[in-house]
Enzyme design. Structure first.
Site, short mmCIF file in Angstrom:
data_model
loop_
_atom_site.label_atom_id
_atom_site.label_comp_id
_atom_site.label_asym_id
_atom_site.label_seq_id
_atom_site.Cartn_x
_atom_site.Cartn_y
_atom_site.Cartn_z
N ARG A 38 0.82 -1.22 0.00
CA ARG A 38 0.00 0.00 0.00
C ARG A 38 0.85 1.27 0.00
O ARG A 38 0.42 2.31 0.51
CB ARG A 38 -0.98 0.03 1.18
N ARG A 84 -3.00 6.65 0.78
CA ARG A 84 -3.55 7.76 1.55
C ARG A 84 -2.59 8.42 2.52
O ARG A 84 -2.88 9.51 3.01
CB ARG A 84 -4.79 7.26 2.31
N ARG A 131 -6.56 12.38 -5.45
CA ARG A 131 -7.84 11.72 -5.17
C ARG A 131 -8.98 12.76 -5.09
O ARG A 131 -10.06 12.56 -5.64
CB ARG A 131 -7.74 10.93 -3.87
N ASP A 138 -6.73 -2.72 -7.13
CA ASP A 138 -7.43 -3.32 -5.99
C ASP A 138 -7.69 -4.79 -6.28
O ASP A 138 -7.86 -5.17 -7.44
CB ASP A 138 -8.75 -2.60 -5.72
N TYR A 150 -15.25 -12.04 -0.40
CA TYR A 150 -15.94 -10.78 -0.71
C TYR A 150 -17.11 -11.03 -1.66
O TYR A 150 -18.18 -10.41 -1.51
CB TYR A 150 -14.96 -9.80 -1.36
#
Length: 342
Positions: free
Chosen positions: A23, A27, A36, A73, A147
């Site tokens: 990652r 962020r 973003r 992702d 998921y």
């Protein structure tokens, strides 16, 4: 000269250790947050190949990592298989219809999602310097399947585990379809320029040993064998988070080139129990990186010393926390770059 990360994944004991962070594009970086805000939602970034390439490159400009992990992702596969994918603020990803209630055959596939990611890979293969290898990736079938069945993440993956126990034939159909689509997706990434691949099995730790063999190891074997038939030289990293004592079996049976270690794995144990000479990746605790302080250097050196006898890609035990200060990352990078064995 071949990139240090690729040399390590092929079995060379490289010093200083190659370094990248799971990652790392995301962020915790102010430049990511700015882009973003400009582009809108998460999927708007992922499917915009120029924006996704820019996000992938951002941490390399700051830290000079040896690996550039594709900005994407693990849920691109179910999105391409026909489930609606949404990322809701404060709630995480949602997939619909849930396969706990709907049938896989009712979904309509859309390969344009893969094509958008492949365009990002192709652009990055032109822009990346030789010293930073592009890592493509996908979610492993068990994790992706959880998921797809539940429609969102869950702590115990209960819906998928219950379906796998009650109706293993139906669950096998889901897993087999994910395997097939994942091979297609990864094949496209390699053709577009990815130089290594990683399989993320983030929820593998929720399974009992027999189920781990069936739903984690067996599908991983199928993917690895298929990719090797298409691209014999591409290194593949397997990351079965939470596998614990099942990690040596995963390493032996899946035939991945390297195994990722999460932060709960004792690196001394891993060095003793994993196949001799097999490259490993990990396993610095993301929470320690968030906390900072002198223990950053101390723990980094301890991990590096424990794994000095085998090829080692330094990384976190999972993804970097969004609140991690930039200076903590700089401190970790310096400690890894300065380390020498003995």
């Amino acid at each position: 000269m071949t990139n240090a990360l690729i040399r390590t994944l092929r079995g060379e004991n490289v010093v200083p250790r190659p370094l990248w962070l799971m990652r790392q594009a995301g962020r915790y970086l102010p430049e990511y947050r700015a882009l973003r805000a400009e582009k809108g939602g998460f999927l708007d970034l992922v499917y915009d190949h120029e924006a996704a390439a820019e996000v992938t490159l951002q941490p390399l400009r700051r830290f000079g990592f040896d690996g550039a992990i594709l900005f994407s992702d693990i849920l691109i596969v179910p999105h391409a298989l026909g489930q609606k994918l949404e990322f809701l603020a404060g709630e995480g990803p949602h997939l619909s219809p849930r396969l706990a209630e709907a049938e896989l055959a009712s979904l309509v596939e859309d390969n344009t999602h893969y094509e958008a990611v492949w365009r990002t890979v192709a652009l990055l293969s032109q822009k990346l310097p030789e010293e930073s290898a592009l890592i493509g990736f996908a979610g492993s079938p068990w994790t992706v399947g959880t998921y797809m069945v539940n429609g969102e993440g869950s702590k115990e993956q209960a819906a998928a585990r219950q379906l796998a126990y009650r109706d293993p034939a139906r669950f096998q159909v889901i897993i087999d379809r994910i395997v097939e689509s994942t091979v297609h997706y990864l094949d496209g990434q390699v053709k577009a320029g990815a130089r290594a691949l990683q399989l993320f099995d983030s929820w593998s730790g929720s399974l009992a040993p027999d189920e781990f063999e069936r739903w984690v190891i067996a599908p991983t074997v199928a993917i690895v064998e298929a990719i090797r038939a298409l691209h014999p030289d591409i290194p593949i990293i397997g990351f079965p988070k939470g596998a614990g004592a099942k990690l040596p079996a995963y390493a032996r049976e899946t035939c991945v080139n390297a195994v990722g270690l999460d932060e709960t794995v004792d690196p001394h144990w891993a060095h003793r129990e994993l196949p001799e000479g097999m490259p490993v990746q990990g396993n610095f605790d993301p929470q320690l990186l968030l906390a900072g302080g002198d223990r950053v250097e101390q723990r980094a050196r301890a991990i590096l010393d424990a794994l000095a006898g085998r090829p080692h890609v330094f990384n976190l035990g999972h993804g970097i926390d969004r609140h991690t200060p930039i200076e903590h990352v700089e401190r970790l990078v310096a400690a890894v770059r300065e380390w020498r064995p003995g």
